[in-house]
Write a protein that holds these residues in place. Structure first.
Motif, PDB file in Angstrom:
ATOM      1  N   VAL A 214       0.868  -1.176   0.000  1.00 28.68           N
ATOM      2  CA  VAL A 214       0.000   0.000   0.000  1.00 28.68           C
ATOM      3  C   VAL A 214       0.905   1.227   0.000  1.00 28.68           C
ATOM      4  CG1 VAL A 214      -1.815   1.260   1.195  1.00 28.68           C
ATOM      5  CG2 VAL A 214      -1.778  -1.234   1.283  1.00 28.68           C
ATOM      6  N   ASP A 215       0.813   2.072  -1.044  1.00 31.84           N
ATOM      7  CA  ASP A 215       1.700   3.230  -1.110  1.00 31.84           C
ATOM      8  C   ASP A 215       1.125   4.406  -0.332  1.00 31.84           C
ATOM      9  OD1 ASP A 215      -0.279   4.382  -2.673  1.00 31.84           O
ATOM     10  OD2 ASP A 215       0.793   4.154  -4.563  1.00 31.84           O
ATOM     11  N   VAL A 216       1.818   5.571  -0.380  1.00 30.14           N
ATOM     12  CA  VAL A 216       1.422   6.733   0.423  1.00 30.14           C
ATOM     13  C   VAL A 216       0.060   7.276  -0.009  1.00 30.14           C
ATOM     14  CG1 VAL A 216       3.778   7.389   0.994  1.00 30.14           C
ATOM     15  CG2 VAL A 216       2.755   8.232  -1.107  1.00 30.14           C
ATOM     16  N   ASN A 217      -0.354   6.974  -1.234  1.00 31.48           N
ATOM     17  CA  ASN A 217      -1.661   7.429  -1.716  1.00 31.48           C
ATOM     18  C   ASN A 217      -2.769   6.404  -1.463  1.00 31.48           C
ATOM     19  OD1 ASN A 217      -0.567   9.845  -2.797  1.00 31.48           O
ATOM     20  ND2 ASN A 217       0.189   8.691  -4.573  1.00 31.48           N
ATOM     21  N   GLY A 218      -2.421   5.258  -0.847  1.00 34.55           N
ATOM     22  CA  GLY A 218      -3.424   4.229  -0.556  1.00 34.55           C
ATOM     23  C   GLY A 218      -3.681   3.260  -1.693  1.00 34.55           C
ATOM     24  N   THR A 219      -2.835   3.278  -2.731  1.00 33.43           N
ATOM     25  CA  THR A 219      -3.023   2.375  -3.873  1.00 33.43           C
ATOM     26  C   THR A 219      -2.412   1.012  -3.569  1.00 33.43           C
ATOM     27  OG1 THR A 219      -2.950   4.256  -5.397  1.00 33.43           O
ATOM     28  CG2 THR A 219      -2.593   2.060  -6.340  1.00 33.43           C
ATOM     29  N   VAL A 220      -3.165  -0.052  -3.859  1.00 30.36           N
ATOM     30  CA  VAL A 220      -2.701  -1.421  -3.629  1.00 30.36           C
ATOM     31  C   VAL A 220      -1.975  -1.920  -4.875  1.00 30.36           C
ATOM     32  CG1 VAL A 220      -3.446  -3.794  -3.212  1.00 30.36           C
ATOM     33  CG2 VAL A 220      -4.552  -1.924  -2.001  1.00 30.36           C
ATOM     34  N   SER A 221      -0.796  -2.533  -4.652  1.00 24.64           N
ATOM     35  CA  SER A 221      -0.024  -3.059  -5.778  1.00 24.64           C
ATOM     36  C   SER A 221       0.791  -4.258  -5.298  1.00 24.64           C
ATOM     37  CB  SER A 221       0.910  -1.986  -6.344  1.00 24.64           C
ATOM     38  OG  SER A 221       1.852  -1.565  -5.358  1.00 24.64           O
ATOM     39  N   ASP A 222       1.460  -4.909  -6.266  1.00 22.23           N
ATOM     40  CA  ASP A 222       2.367  -6.032  -5.985  1.00 22.23           C
ATOM     41  C   ASP A 222       1.686  -7.080  -5.105  1.00 22.23           C
ATOM     42  OD1 ASP A 222       4.676  -7.471  -6.185  1.00 22.23           O
ATOM     43  OD2 ASP A 222       5.682  -6.475  -4.516  1.00 22.23           O
TER      44      ASP A 222
END
Length: 272
Positions: A214-222
């Motif tokens: 979860v990145d700083v913008n709240g996007t889920v990846s990997d």
């Protein structure tokens, strides 16, 4: 009825002698035995049919039951293992500082020229040396850089620790990334419980462990599976987590950071 026919006549013929046999009572009594045999035969056939069906059903019931999965997905919070602190690196070997040429400081004393034993050093002699309490042979100041005196270690070497490198993705944070709504309800609503059964899973409990970022913008990846028992459960867990949308970023030292998040999901296949 004639007397000669009475001995050979049936009971019905004697009973209905001189009566209207076409009325129906005679016919009913005359065919009673045949109808009784037919009725008993039909009843026996029906009973045999039911018994055969029961036997077939009993044979089918002995087959292995088809497993089903409960639609209640057991979600447990993963316990993050305590991260052991790496051992401190050994202190660097201190190199012996180079000796600096030093000239002893002599308190000047005014005397007659003839009483001078050792003339004082000239300004040129003191240009590339230190003034100290005794004479020391060493390198001239023009050849080396002299650190200032009075540093913490008393040897003229600064003990400065390098700045700690900030990781690109945090594994352990003060506040984990969180789903903005009811996370357990989202998973139980969207996970398809029939997936393991459709892929041939036998009765039992199966745990999937999924990791995502979860990145700083709240996007889920990997999104990837760390533990997959098979039968399509790992792929189903990835599908649902990718569908979860925006998250709240993890917090470290008061700032949002990019961090890993792990989620275990347990599927339970029940015996039918």
């Amino acid at each position: 009825m004639e007397t000669t026919k009475i001995l050979s006549a049936s009971f019905l013929d004697i009973l209905f002698d001189g009566r209207n046999k076409a009325y129906g009572a005679y016919e009913l009594r005359n065919t009673y035995n045949r109808r009784l045999i037919k009725a008993l035969g039909a009843t026996g056939l029906i009973i045999a049919t039911f018994m055969g069906a029961s036997a077939l059903k009993g044979a089918e019931s002995k087959k292995a039951p088809v497993p089903i999965i409960s639609h209640v997905v057991d979600l447990t919070k993963i316990e993050e293992p305590e991260k052991a602190e790496p051992p401190a690196p050994p202190p660097p070997k201190l190199q012996e500082p180079k000796k600096i040429a030093t000239t002893q400081f002599v308190i000047p004393k005014i005397v007659q020229d003839k009483e001078v034993v050792t003339p004082p050093p000239t300004q040129d002699d003191l240009a590339d040396v230190k003034i100290g309490l005794k004479n020391v042979e060493g390198e001239k100041l023009g050849n080396i850089a002299v650190p200032p005196d009075g540093l913490p270690d008393g040897k003229g070497i600064l003990d400065v620790k390098p700045k700690e490198k900030i990781p690109e993705i945090f594994e352990i944070v003060q506040v984990e990334a969180s789903y903005p709504g009811d996370w357990l309800r989202f998973l139980t609503t969207n996970l398809r419980g029939e997936i393991p059964v459709d892929n041939g899973a036998t009765p039992g409990r199966y745990q999937v462990l999924v990791q995502f970022v979860v990145d700083v913008n709240g996007t889920v990846s990997d999104v990837k599976v760390l533990k997959d028992p098979g039968f399509g459960m790992g792929a189903e867990a990835i599908r649902v987590i990718k569908k979860s949308g925006k998250w709240k970023a993890a917090i470290q030292n008061g700032y949002p950071v990019k961090a890993y998040r792990k989620q275990p999901i347990t599927f339970e296949v029940l015996d039918q």
